[in-house]
Design an enzyme around this catalytic site. Structure first.
Site, PDB file in Angstrom:
ATOM      1  N   HIS A 139       0.858  -1.189   0.000  1.00 18.40           N
ATOM      2  CA  HIS A 139       0.000   0.000   0.000  1.00 18.40           C
ATOM      3  C   HIS A 139       0.893   1.239   0.000  1.00 18.40           C
ATOM      4  O   HIS A 139       1.938   1.266   0.669  1.00 18.40           O
ATOM      5  CB  HIS A 139      -0.900  -0.013   1.244  1.00 18.40           C
ATOM      6  CG  HIS A 139      -1.922   1.085   1.265  1.00 18.40           C
ATOM      7  ND1 HIS A 139      -1.599   2.388   1.575  1.00 18.40           N
ATOM      8  CD2 HIS A 139      -3.245   1.084   0.990  1.00 18.40           C
ATOM      9  CE1 HIS A 139      -2.687   3.135   1.504  1.00 18.40           C
ATOM     10  NE2 HIS A 139      -3.705   2.363   1.144  1.00 18.40           N
ATOM     11  N   GLU A 197       0.794   4.173   1.372  1.00 20.55           N
ATOM     12  CA  GLU A 197       1.169   4.781   2.664  1.00 20.55           C
ATOM     13  C   GLU A 197       2.215   3.920   3.378  1.00 20.55           C
ATOM     14  O   GLU A 197       3.177   4.444   3.953  1.00 20.55           O
ATOM     15  CB  GLU A 197      -0.066   4.933   3.556  1.00 20.55           C
ATOM     16  CG  GLU A 197       0.277   5.612   4.876  1.00 20.55           C
ATOM     17  CD  GLU A 197      -0.834   5.524   5.900  1.00 20.55           C
ATOM     18  OE1 GLU A 197      -1.991   5.826   5.554  1.00 20.55           O
ATOM     19  OE2 GLU A 197      -0.543   5.150   7.046  1.00 20.55           O
ATOM     20  N   THR A 231      -2.493   4.267   8.926  1.00 19.63           N
ATOM     21  CA  THR A 231      -3.521   5.142   9.518  1.00 19.63           C
ATOM     22  C   THR A 231      -4.951   4.640   9.310  1.00 19.63           C
ATOM     23  O   THR A 231      -5.823   4.929  10.118  1.00 19.63           O
ATOM     24  CB  THR A 231      -3.441   6.553   8.905  1.00 19.63           C
ATOM     25  OG1 THR A 231      -3.559   6.433   7.481  1.00 19.63           O
ATOM     26  CG2 THR A 231      -2.158   7.260   9.267  1.00 19.63           C
TER      27      THR A 231
HETATM   28  S1  SF4 Z   1      -7.020  12.401   7.098  1.00 16.63           S
HETATM   29 FE1  SF4 Z   1      -6.521  10.320   7.795  1.00 16.63          FE
HETATM   30  S2  SF4 Z   1      -7.522   8.942   6.335  1.00 16.63           S
HETATM   31 FE2  SF4 Z   1      -7.461  10.970   5.405  1.00 16.63          FE
HETATM   32  S3  SF4 Z   1      -5.598  10.979   4.185  1.00 16.63           S
HETATM   33 FE3  SF4 Z   1      -5.057  11.838   6.180  1.00 16.63          FE
HETATM   34  S4  SF4 Z   1      -4.342  10.088   7.358  1.00 16.63           S
HETATM   35 FE4  SF4 Z   1      -5.425   9.259   5.589  1.00 16.63          FE
END
Ligand code: SF4
Length: 293
Positions: free
Chosen positions: A128, A130, A166
């Site tokens: 992924h 991230e 996250t």
């Molecule tokens: S706010 Fe949270 S879910 Fe949205 S891009 Fe940023 S880290 Fe990812």
């Protein structure tokens, strides 16, 4: 029959920022390259492509020179910034601030745990974007675990520092922590186990709201791209509460058999990567179908 769109669903602020950054740039330019899908939603990607957004891969980036490239919310490893400098590429960096802060924590965590001959573990999806950005902070030394079945990759006799992607779910993260603790105990060694809760509130706080929304409606139509991690997680939350929950990526995928004469309410909700306009289109389609049923 009532059709309700979940007002808590839709883009998180990280995705809003990336999309608005692209839109602002394209107001004054004919094209903008984006490294990877700007959002894990094909229909939103198609809308932006019509405005001039061009999705490229990391291999494309390595071949490009003198161009402008947008970095999406997921963040990038240091190697991407190095390639940009080498190839005279101007970056429009829309990495989410939450992800950038996490990258920094992973960098510091790695510096700390490697001094102890330890391992940095990321609970997330292998490959992924991230996770690749986080792994990049450790020069590719992080151990990525997607499930309890992956825990054999860890040496339970050496210190462990754990982070999470996250967008993973709270329940899955708690299960991984517990399983690691059990494995350490089974090994019979006293090793440091440092846990960093790096879940994003924009996803995890939605789970309780989504449970409530799923309980209030007879049928749930969950709208998300197939590639969205938080989409998979939030859909599983809907399913847990409401067995009549269905996953669609576009209005065409709605099956009329999901609704019966006894259906009083249909809830339409989605992921942090699902645009509100798409949920509205899905709601319209549900209305068309149920009004002719
Ligand atoms: S706010 Fe949270 S879910 Fe949205 S891009 Fe940023 S880290 Fe990812």
């Amino acid at each position: 029959m009532q059709i309700n769109i979940d007002t808590n669903s839709g883009f998180c602020f990280g995705v809003v920022n990336a999309i608005e950054t692209a839109e602002r740039y394209l107001e004054n330019h004919d094209e903008l390259y984006c490294l990877g899908d700007i959002v894990h939603n094909n229909m939103e990607v198609e809308r932006l492509e019509k405005m001039g957004l061009k999705t490229i891969t990391h291999d494309d980036l390595a071949q490009m020179k003198n161009a402008t490239v947008l970095l999406r919310a997921h963040g990038e490893p240091p190697s991407t910034y190095e390639t940009a400098v080498k190839n005279n590429i101007t970056l429009v960096d829309a990495s989410c601030p939450v992800v950038l802060r996490l990258q920094n924590r992973v960098l510091k965590g790695w510096e700390n745990i490697r001094k102890m001959n330890g391992q940095l573990v990321i609970y997330g999806k292998e490959g992924h974007a991230e996770v690749l950005g986080l792994d990049g902070q450790t020069d590719g030394n992080a151990i990525v675990v997607g499930s309890i079945a992956d825990l054999d990759k860890i040496d339970f006799t050496r210190p462990i520092e754990l982070f999470t992607q996250t967008t993973k779910g709270k329940e899955g993260f708690a299960a991984i922590i517990k399983a690691i603790e059990q494995r350490i105990e089974a090994e019979g060694t006293e090793i440091p186990f440092i846990v960093n809760d790096s879940l994003c509130g924009a996803v995890s706080n939605r789970a309780p709201q989504m449970r409530e929304f799923s309980a209030k409606n007879d049928v749930i139509v969950f709208v998300s791209g197939q590639k969205s991690s938080n989409g998979k997680y939030l859909y599983s939350v809907c399913q847990e509460i409401n067995k009549r929950s269905y996953f669609v990526s576009s209005p065409d995928e709605i099956d009329p058999s999901w609704f019966s004469a006894e259906t009083n309410s249909v809830g339409v909700c989605g992921a942090t990567s699902t645009p509100m306009w798409l949920m509205e289109n899905v709601a319209k389609k549900v209305e068309e179908i149920t009004s002719t049923n």
